[in-house]
Each structure stands twice: as C-alpha cells, then as structure tokens.
Design a protein around this motif. Structure first.
Motif, short mmCIF file in Angstrom:
data_model
loop_
_atom_site.label_atom_id
_atom_site.label_comp_id
_atom_site.label_asym_id
_atom_site.label_seq_id
_atom_site.Cartn_x
_atom_site.Cartn_y
_atom_site.Cartn_z
N ALA A 291 0.83 -1.21 0.00
CA ALA A 291 0.00 0.00 0.00
C ALA A 291 0.86 1.26 0.00
N GLY A 292 1.97 1.23 0.73
CA GLY A 292 2.87 2.37 0.75
C GLY A 292 3.55 2.61 -0.58
N SER A 293 3.77 1.56 -1.37
CA SER A 293 4.40 1.74 -2.68
C SER A 293 3.52 2.58 -3.60
N ARG A 294 2.20 2.41 -3.52
CA ARG A 294 1.31 3.22 -4.35
C ARG A 294 1.38 4.68 -3.95
N ILE A 295 1.42 4.95 -2.65
CA ILE A 295 1.52 6.34 -2.18
C ILE A 295 2.81 6.97 -2.69
N SER A 296 3.93 6.25 -2.55
CA SER A 296 5.22 6.78 -2.99
C SER A 296 5.24 7.02 -4.49
N LEU A 297 4.68 6.09 -5.27
CA LEU A 297 4.70 6.24 -6.72
C LEU A 297 3.84 7.42 -7.17
N VAL A 298 2.64 7.55 -6.62
CA VAL A 298 1.75 8.64 -7.05
C VAL A 298 2.35 10.00 -6.69
N ILE A 299 2.86 10.13 -5.46
CA ILE A 299 3.46 11.40 -5.06
C ILE A 299 4.70 11.70 -5.91
N GLY A 300 5.53 10.67 -6.14
CA GLY A 300 6.74 10.87 -6.93
C GLY A 300 6.43 11.27 -8.36
N ILE A 435 12.88 8.61 -2.09
CA ILE A 435 13.68 8.55 -0.87
C ILE A 435 13.44 9.78 0.00
N ALA A 436 13.11 10.93 -0.61
CA ALA A 436 12.79 12.12 0.18
C ALA A 436 11.47 11.94 0.91
N ILE A 437 10.48 11.34 0.25
CA ILE A 437 9.20 11.08 0.90
C ILE A 437 9.39 10.13 2.07
N ALA A 438 10.20 9.09 1.85
CA ALA A 438 10.46 8.14 2.93
C ALA A 438 11.18 8.81 4.10
N GLY A 439 12.14 9.68 3.78
CA GLY A 439 12.86 10.38 4.85
C GLY A 439 11.96 11.29 5.66
N LEU A 440 11.06 12.01 4.99
CA LEU A 440 10.14 12.88 5.71
C LEU A 440 9.16 12.07 6.57
N SER A 441 8.68 10.96 6.02
CA SER A 441 7.79 10.11 6.81
C SER A 441 8.51 9.52 8.01
N TYR A 442 9.77 9.22 7.85
CA TYR A 442 10.57 8.73 8.98
C TYR A 442 10.65 9.77 10.10
N PRO A 450 -2.78 7.08 9.75
CA PRO A 450 -2.18 5.75 9.59
C PRO A 450 -1.90 5.34 8.15
N THR A 451 -1.91 6.30 7.22
CA THR A 451 -1.63 5.96 5.83
C THR A 451 -0.27 5.30 5.72
N PRO A 452 -0.16 4.12 5.12
CA PRO A 452 1.13 3.41 5.06
C PRO A 452 2.13 4.12 4.17
N GLU A 453 3.36 4.16 4.62
CA GLU A 453 4.45 4.74 3.84
C GLU A 453 5.74 4.05 4.30
N TRP A 454 6.65 3.83 3.37
CA TRP A 454 7.85 3.03 3.66
C TRP A 454 8.71 3.65 4.76
N GLY A 455 8.86 4.95 4.73
CA GLY A 455 9.67 5.60 5.75
C GLY A 455 9.09 5.42 7.14
N ARG A 456 7.75 5.39 7.25
CA ARG A 456 7.12 5.18 8.56
C ARG A 456 7.38 3.76 9.05
N ALA A 457 7.44 2.79 8.13
CA ALA A 457 7.76 1.42 8.54
C ALA A 457 9.17 1.34 9.13
N VAL A 458 10.09 2.07 8.53
CA VAL A 458 11.45 2.11 9.09
C VAL A 458 11.44 2.75 10.47
#
Length: 516
Positions: A291-300, A435-442, A450-458
């Motif tokens: 689910a987080g991959s779709r969020i990252s792809l659409v935003i990117g 990677i910027a989206i993941a870093g900000l979510s981190y 609770p929207t899934p995002e890869w950086g939040r999983a880390v």
C-alpha cells in the motif's frame, strides 16, 4: 549529457523524443513512397490484420482486469477533483462529483477480476483436516504466492504486448527502414545496468498498481478498521474452529523483540501467513509495504511531472528569447534554490494540514506540490543547455523564416530535442523523490498516519533493529535502497542510449558529453 557540445552527441537526442527536420530528412529516405520499402509496406497497410490481432490481444488482456483498472483510474480521478480548488457553487459541484466518483470506484472494485483476492482467496482457516476458504484448498502461503505470481505474469504479458506492438510497427507499418530512434532502443537493450534498473522499476510499478490484490490481507482489515472484521481460525486447545476479531488477532501477533514476534515467511497463531512478518502493532508488513508503494509512486510521479512541466516551459522560453528572459529565469531559479526546503516543508505541511488540499493522500498532495515548486530548478538547469543549443540550429531559423509562431517552434522543433534529457533526469529525480518522501515520513512529516508509507515502517521498527524483530526496519529499508538504485540505473541506461559518448558509456570520446 546536459552540456554536450559535439554534433554527434547532440544529433542523437532528438531521436528519443521526436524527429527534427534534419533527422527526418536523413532517416526517412523511403517516406515519399518511391523506395522498395514503401512498396512492400503498401501491400500490408490496407489489410491491417497484424494490427487487428495485436489490438485484440490488448483488449483481451484489459478485459481480464477491467474492474481493477477502472477502480484505480476512478480513484486517481476522484483525488484529482478533490485536490482542485473550486470556490462557491463550483465547490459544491466538485464535492458531488467526488462522491459520484467514489461510488463508481467502489462499484468497480466489486467487479470480479482474474487476479482479485475474491477469485484467488488466501484468507482461510484450518478445520483440523484441510484448509477452508483458500484457492483450491491450498495453504494460505501457496494461495498468496500463486496470486502474486499470476499478477507479475499478467504484467509481463502487457510488457510483451507492448514490445510486440513496437516491433510490428517497425516491421510492417513504418515507412522508414531505419531512424535514429532504432539505435537508441538497441543500445538500451544491450545496456545491462539499464536493463537491471528497468526490471526493478517495472516490479515496483506493478506492486503499486496491483497493491490491493498483492497483500495477504486488505488495508481496511490490516490497519484502518481491523476491529470491524472477524476471522476464523483453528483453536488447537479446544480442537475446533473459533472466531475472533482481526484487531484482537493483531494484538496477539505483534513483533516487539525476541520472544514476541512473527518473522517473515511464517504463520501467526491464527493461521494467517505473513510474507514479511508483522510490525509492532501486529499488522501484516507486506500489506503495509504494498500500500505504501502506491503512495510513494503517485506522489513521486506527480512531483516529477510538475517539475518537468515547469522546467521544460521555462527552458524553452528562455532558450528561444534569450537575453533578459534567460537572465530572469536564472535569477528565479537561484532564488528558489536559496530557500530552505526542509523548513518550507514543515511550514506548509503544518499550515495546510487542516485544509481540503491537505487531506488528499493524507498530505501527500501537498508534498508533491512542494517538491515540484522547489525541485524544478535542478531539472531546469539540466535541460537549459540543450535547449540553448538547439535554439541555434538551422531548422529553427528556417521555421522562423516561414513565419511559424514561437509556441509552434518550441513545441515542434525544440521540445523533441530535449525530451530525451527529460527522460534521463526525470527517472533519476523520481528516485530522489521517493527517498525524500520516505525520509520525511521517517521524521514524522509529510504523509499523515495511519496511511502506510515506507519511511514510517522504518521509523516504527527502529527500536527493534538489534532484537529478533529486526525485519520491521530492514525490509522496507532495503526496498527503498533497491528502488532508488533501480531508478538511477534506468536513468544511466537511458542517458547512455541517447548519448553513447557520455562519460559513463566509456570509449575514447568520453567526456565530450556531460553526464546526468
């Protein structure tokens, strides 16, 4: 590449996005119908049977997943309408349109498709003798693996369909036997690093597009409303099938250290299979990541698309008019680059968090706008040189002498020249955006929970890195690295295919064209 000065390097660029007057004259000797190639093709064009067969195959492939495709497109359209500012009566009409689109999206999602979890279910239970509710009585692991394999087989079938269509066009319908674009494609096919990147990007895009069907469970059951769903499982102590809430099962399946954990490729106590294990809240990590991959792809894609639009428009206008216009764009880009991007992100996400635009993709749309507004300068600097170079070509002067409007000249005779450069820098920028989206979510910014995002999983797994639950942070971290590397590798491959004399392509002429 961006600073290429040789005529050879510059001559390949138009082939990636279009044919200039010069390349068209050299590349299409038989386009007037006098050559033997044109004579051969004249017998094929009236029948059209190869194209009809190819189109029929595409329609058949689309029909297999028509419901899922409509669900995806309607969801994107609803989000776009919701994000568009519309005051007064238009705002009410837009809200009504969003409700209609959401209803159509739900209806399309209910249409059975070949690869849906309803057709190939993996959520079942053991009744003491066999698995119930899974595909053909297979185990949940085998049922899920079968669905994932079929999804990727379906995606590769689409890729093969596109390749066959391109070959059919080259062999049967194109008037010219050869164009410079053919050499670009051939060089990319032999570029192993670029093919690796293309494969990684393709796998990532398929994961994002088919995210609802990829996970062992749904996002609603996994994290958003888990206490509204029930599941059946085999109670070994009682020796019978029992029922419990999904939320309760998640609480008992948490990964929080050495003793309390559900590792990758294992089942929990309720017979649920977890390909990537569970997170500290007991949620399936694979479902979270897909689910987080779709969020990252659409935003990117949105941020890179807007950046490319701004960069291309300003580069073409500045290259055509030069002088003060070019100087003004240089000063504007320097001013934008001088702004602190991180502080701007924090300020705007905070200010816009309670607005309608801040709710789209849980703040992801705001992120895309900020990335585009502050990141176009880097892409603009990359295409400004090629745009200035092509503005000095003879065909531009010829177009002016024929009285063509500036907009037409920029669109038809200058834009094709820099399209290849946009493909290169766009692919690399997309990896940086992810990677910027993941870093900000981190850091707790950007996409809201609770929207899934890869950086939040880390982030949620960082406290367990040195424990037995190391998989929570490691798996999404590795995937982020792999996907970003894939986009960069694809950019390298496209660059070397367009400009074979770039630095990375090697050879004695290396250095004559600037690298990306």
């Amino acid at each position: 590449m961006a600073g290429a000065t040789s005529d050879d390097a510059a001559g390949d660029a138009p082939a990636s996005g279009g044919d200039s007057p010069e390349s068209g004259r050299d590349a299409t000797p038989s386009s007037d119908g006098d050559g033997p190639a044109a004579a051969d093709r004249s017998t094929v064009l009236p029948t059209g049977s190869p194209a009809l067969v190819w189109l029929g195959a595409g329609v058949a492939l689309l029909a297999l997943e028509a419901g899922a495709a409509a669900n995806f497109l309607l969801g994107l359209l609803a989000d776009m309408v919701a994000a568009t500012p519309a005051p007064g009566p238009l705002g009410s009409a837009a809200a009504s349109l969003v409700d209609v689109l959401n209803g159509l999206e739900r209806g399309a999602g209910d249409v059975p498709t070949l690869l849906s979890r309803e057709t190939l279910p993996n959520q079942g239970y053991w009744n003491g003798e066999r698995w119930v509710g899974t595909t053909a009585g297979l185990s949940p692991a085998a049922s899920w693996a079968l669905r994932v394999v079929l999804i990727y087989a379906y995606a590769f079938a689409w890729a093969g369909w596109a390749v066959l269509g391109y070959r059919l066009y080259r062999r049967e319908y194109r008037a010219a036997d050869w164009t410079p674009r053919d050499d670009v494609v051939d060089r990319l096919r032999s570029h192993s690093w670029g093919i690796f990147g293309l494969t990684v990007v393709f796998m990532f895009v398929v994961m994002a597009v088919f995210a609802p069907a990829m996970g062992p469970t749904t996002v609603e059951q996994n994290m958003r409303d888990s206490y509204s769903y029930e599941l059946q499982y085999w109670d070994a102590e009682e020796g019978e099938v029992a029922t419990t809430l999904v939320g309760t099962a998640n609480q008992d399946s948490q990964s929080q250290g050495d003793s309390n954990r559900v590792m990758p490729l294992t089942y929990d106590d309720y017979g649920r299979y977890h390909p990537f294990g569970t997170d500290p809240f007991g949620r399936d990590l694979f479902t979270f990541i897909t689910a987080g991959s779709r969020i990252s792809l659409v935003i990117g894609l949105l941020s890179v698309g807007l950046s490319a639009l701004l960069a291309t428009s300003l580069a073409l206008v500045a290259a055509y008019y030069k002088g003060r216009v070019d100087l003004g764009t240089v000063l504007l880009s320097d001013a934008v680059m001088a702004m602190p991007q991180l502080l701007l992100l924090i300020m705007l996400t905070t200010v816009l968090s309670d607005t309608g635009i801040g709710d789209v993709y849980s703040g992801g749309f705001v992120l895309a706008l900020i990335f585009a507004g502050t990141g176009w300068t880097y892409m603009w600097r990359s295409v400004r040189g090629p745009a200035l170079q092509v503005s000095e070509r003879q065909w531009i002067d010829a177009a002016r002498s024929f009285g063509q409007r500036p907009r037409t000249i920029m669109r038809k005779h200058m834009l094709p020249y820099i399209t290849g450069y946009l493909l290169v820098y766009g692919s690399m920028t997309l990896g940086g955006a992810i990677i910027a989206i993941a870093g900000l979510s981190y850091l707790g910014l950007g996409v809201s929970p609770p929207t899934p995002e890869w950086g939040r999983a880390v982030n949620i797994g960082q406290d367990y890195v040195d424990t037995g639950s190391w998989h929570i942070s490691l798996i999404p971290g590795v995937l982020i690295t792999l996907v970003v590397t894939g986009f960069n590798a694809l950019g390298d491959g496209v660059r070397d295919a367009i400009d074979p004399q770039s630095d990375s392509a090697g050879g004695g002429a290396a250095g004559r064209g600037g690298g990306a």
